[in-house]
Design an enzyme around this catalytic site. Structure first.
Site, PDB file in Angstrom:
ATOM      1  N   MET A   1     -41.022  23.675 -33.221  1.00  0.00           N
ATOM      2  CA  MET A   1     -41.017  25.087 -33.587  1.00  0.00           C
ATOM      3  C   MET A   1     -40.158  25.881 -32.602  1.00  0.00           C
ATOM      4  O   MET A   1     -40.281  27.102 -32.497  1.00  0.00           O
ATOM      5  CB  MET A   1     -42.444  25.645 -33.626  1.00  0.00           C
ATOM      6  CG  MET A   1     -43.281  25.069 -34.740  1.00  0.00           C
ATOM      7  SD  MET A   1     -44.630  26.135 -35.317  1.00  0.00           S
ATOM      8  CE  MET A   1     -45.576  26.348 -33.823  1.00  0.00           C
TER       9      MET A   1
ATOM     10  N   HIS B   1     -38.927  22.879 -24.344  1.00  0.00           N
ATOM     11  CA  HIS B   1     -39.172  22.605 -22.933  1.00  0.00           C
ATOM     12  C   HIS B   1     -38.993  21.106 -22.698  1.00  0.00           C
ATOM     13  O   HIS B   1     -38.579  20.361 -23.605  1.00  0.00           O
ATOM     14  CB  HIS B   1     -40.569  23.080 -22.521  1.00  0.00           C
ATOM     15  CG  HIS B   1     -41.677  22.595 -23.394  1.00  0.00           C
ATOM     16  ND1 HIS B   1     -42.053  21.274 -23.455  1.00  0.00           N
ATOM     17  CD2 HIS B   1     -42.480  23.259 -24.273  1.00  0.00           C
ATOM     18  CE1 HIS B   1     -43.052  21.130 -24.310  1.00  0.00           C
ATOM     19  NE2 HIS B   1     -43.331  22.313 -24.827  1.00  0.00           N
TER      20      HIS B   1
ATOM     21  N   HIS C   1     -40.312  18.529 -25.273  1.00  0.00           N
ATOM     22  CA  HIS C   1     -39.476  18.296 -26.451  1.00  0.00           C
ATOM     23  C   HIS C   1     -38.280  17.414 -26.100  1.00  0.00           C
ATOM     24  O   HIS C   1     -37.916  16.506 -26.854  1.00  0.00           O
ATOM     25  CB  HIS C   1     -38.956  19.620 -27.009  1.00  0.00           C
ATOM     26  CG  HIS C   1     -40.014  20.563 -27.471  1.00  0.00           C
ATOM     27  ND1 HIS C   1     -40.324  21.716 -26.793  1.00  0.00           N
ATOM     28  CD2 HIS C   1     -40.836  20.527 -28.544  1.00  0.00           C
ATOM     29  CE1 HIS C   1     -41.285  22.357 -27.437  1.00  0.00           C
ATOM     30  NE2 HIS C   1     -41.621  21.654 -28.497  1.00  0.00           N
TER      31      HIS C   1
ATOM     32  N   GLN D   1     -49.092  27.329 -40.808  1.00  0.00           N
ATOM     33  CA  GLN D   1     -50.084  26.789 -39.865  1.00  0.00           C
ATOM     34  C   GLN D   1     -50.665  27.856 -38.955  1.00  0.00           C
ATOM     35  O   GLN D   1     -51.446  27.538 -38.055  1.00  0.00           O
ATOM     36  CB  GLN D   1     -49.476  25.650 -39.051  1.00  0.00           C
ATOM     37  CG  GLN D   1     -48.391  26.036 -38.086  1.00  0.00           C
ATOM     38  CD  GLN D   1     -47.682  24.814 -37.527  1.00  0.00           C
ATOM     39  OE1 GLN D   1     -46.967  24.101 -38.261  1.00  0.00           O
ATOM     40  NE2 GLN D   1     -47.867  24.545 -36.247  1.00  0.00           N
TER      41      GLN D   1
ATOM     42  N   GLN E   1     -48.218  13.493 -27.532  1.00  0.00           N
ATOM     43  CA  GLN E   1     -49.660  13.272 -27.542  1.00  0.00           C
ATOM     44  C   GLN E   1     -50.444  14.550 -27.274  1.00  0.00           C
ATOM     45  O   GLN E   1     -51.623  14.638 -27.613  1.00  0.00           O
ATOM     46  CB  GLN E   1     -50.040  12.231 -26.485  1.00  0.00           C
ATOM     47  CG  GLN E   1     -51.518  11.859 -26.478  1.00  0.00           C
ATOM     48  CD  GLN E   1     -51.889  11.005 -25.296  1.00  0.00           C
ATOM     49  OE1 GLN E   1     -51.257   9.985 -25.059  1.00  0.00           O
ATOM     50  NE2 GLN E   1     -52.904  11.421 -24.552  1.00  0.00           N
TER      51      GLN E   1
ATOM     52  N   ASP F   1     -50.608  17.318 -28.704  1.00  0.00           N
ATOM     53  CA  ASP F   1     -51.238  17.779 -29.945  1.00  0.00           C
ATOM     54  C   ASP F   1     -51.840  16.569 -30.659  1.00  0.00           C
ATOM     55  O   ASP F   1     -51.405  16.176 -31.739  1.00  0.00           O
ATOM     56  CB  ASP F   1     -50.208  18.489 -30.821  1.00  0.00           C
ATOM     57  CG  ASP F   1     -49.653  19.728 -30.139  1.00  0.00           C
ATOM     58  OD1 ASP F   1     -50.450  20.585 -29.715  1.00  0.00           O
ATOM     59  OD2 ASP F   1     -48.418  19.828 -29.998  1.00  0.00           O
TER      60      ASP F   1
ATOM     61  N   ARG G   1     -47.212  20.610 -20.623  1.00  0.00           N
ATOM     62  CA  ARG G   1     -46.138  21.529 -20.990  1.00  0.00           C
ATOM     63  C   ARG G   1     -46.360  22.041 -22.403  1.00  0.00           C
ATOM     64  O   ARG G   1     -46.700  21.292 -23.312  1.00  0.00           O
ATOM     65  CB  ARG G   1     -44.785  20.834 -20.891  1.00  0.00           C
ATOM     66  CG  ARG G   1     -44.399  20.468 -19.462  1.00  0.00           C
ATOM     67  CD  ARG G   1     -43.014  19.836 -19.428  1.00  0.00           C
ATOM     68  NE  ARG G   1     -42.653  19.386 -18.092  1.00  0.00           N
ATOM     69  CZ  ARG G   1     -42.013  20.125 -17.194  1.00  0.00           C
ATOM     70  NH1 ARG G   1     -41.675  21.375 -17.495  1.00  0.00           N
ATOM     71  NH2 ARG G   1     -41.709  19.630 -16.008  1.00  0.00           N
TER      72      ARG G   1
ATOM     73  N   SER H   1     -45.003  25.519 -25.150  1.00  0.00           N
ATOM     74  CA  SER H   1     -44.231  26.747 -25.330  1.00  0.00           C
ATOM     75  C   SER H   1     -45.071  27.980 -25.055  1.00  0.00           C
ATOM     76  O   SER H   1     -44.541  29.037 -24.695  1.00  0.00           O
ATOM     77  CB  SER H   1     -43.678  26.800 -26.765  1.00  0.00           C
ATOM     78  OG  SER H   1     -42.837  25.698 -27.019  1.00  0.00           O
TER      79      SER H   1
END
EC number: 6.3.2.1
Length: 277
Positions: free
Chosen positions: A26, A30, A33, A57, A144, A146, A180, A182
């Site tokens: 999204m 950072h 990603h 979401q 992992q 999420d 980490r 966002s």
């Protein structure tokens, strides 16, 4: 690096490539990603990333409108990593007038984050299914951090026979253990100083597990006590759950489970988890 915003343009560009690794995001990129991008580059001939803040979401009182959007910087970071394609659709491209379909993934979407955020995982599953259909990746890479999202996506892929492998990469962390995210930019200095307590709580439960503790309530209470003692955050949940069904574990066997928790610091929700094995 090609940056494409329409489905037709992306499909035409993808058709020229071989094995494709996909990193759905999204934006507000950072190091977590970028670690997924590097994992994709190591396994696949080409890499694509998607940048799309998915309204499906977000609940009515959540942070869709203020979710960080940093597209120019995101593109610089992806180009520096050697990404081949970036898909940056608008809401109208993915959800044109008359769009009405949703993907429901059953009870695993109603627990933990799903209990706090009703409908969230239907939105996640729907957008990921669309992105898979558009980009046709061979492997898709997720973090992992999420963890429930990865369980939901694996369930959706298995149930709908989607021909894509799912690779879950370790959570990227700051030096003090904070996962980490966002959303970390929303933390003020005091909240940022307290936030690593989530990781300390997980590690305390991990140590107890390594020492033989198998009572789910003991592990959950241990995590809760550390967060309450070391932060001003408000706990949404602490969990010790089965890694497949995400049902809470009363007393564990040797198969392990997933420790997870969600804590609010002001208007910012932080998530973290750790897998026991």
């Amino acid at each position: 690096m090609e940056v494409l915003s329409t489905i037709a343009d992306f499909r035409a560009a993808r058709a020229k490539l071989g094995t494709l690794g996909l990193v759905p995001t999204m934006g507000a990129l950072h190091e977590g990603h970028l670690g997924l991008v590097r994992a994709a580059k190591a396994r696949c001939a080409a890499v694509a990333a998607t940048i799309f803040v998915n309204p499906l979401q977000f609940g009515p009182n959540e942070d869709f409108s203020r979710y960080p959007r940093t597209l120019p910087n995101d593109l610089k970071l992806l180009e520096a990593e050697g990404v081949d394609l970036v898909f940056t659709p608008t809401v109208d491209v993915l959800y044109p007038a008359g769009f009405a379909s949703r993907i429901e993934v059953g009870p695993i979407a109603d627990r933990l984050e799903g209990a706090v955020r009703p409908g969230h995982f239907a939105g996640v599953a729907t957008v990921v299914a669309k992105l898979f259909a558009i980009t046709r990746p061979d492997v898709a890479f997720f973090g992992q951090k999420d963890v429930q999202q990865t369980v939901v996506i694996r369930r959706m892929v298995a149930d709908l026979d989607v021909d894509v492998a799912i690779s879950v990469e370790p959570t990227a962390r700051e030096a003090d253990g904070l996962a980490r995210s966002s959303r970390n930019i929303y933390l003020d200095a005091g909240q940022r100083a307290q936030a690593p307590a989530l990781y300390r709580a997980l590690m305390a439960a991990d140590s107890a597990w390594a020492s033989g503790e198998r009572n789910g309530d003991v592990l959950r209470d241990m995590m809760r006590e550390i967060v309450e003692a070391q932060t001003d955050g408000v706990i949404d949940y602490v969990s010790f759950a089965d890694p497949v069904a995400l049902e809470e574990i009363d007393r564990a066997g040797h198969a392990g489970g997933v420790l997870s928790l969600a804590v609010r610091f002001g208007t910012t929700r932080l998530l973290d988890n750790h897998i026991l094995s």
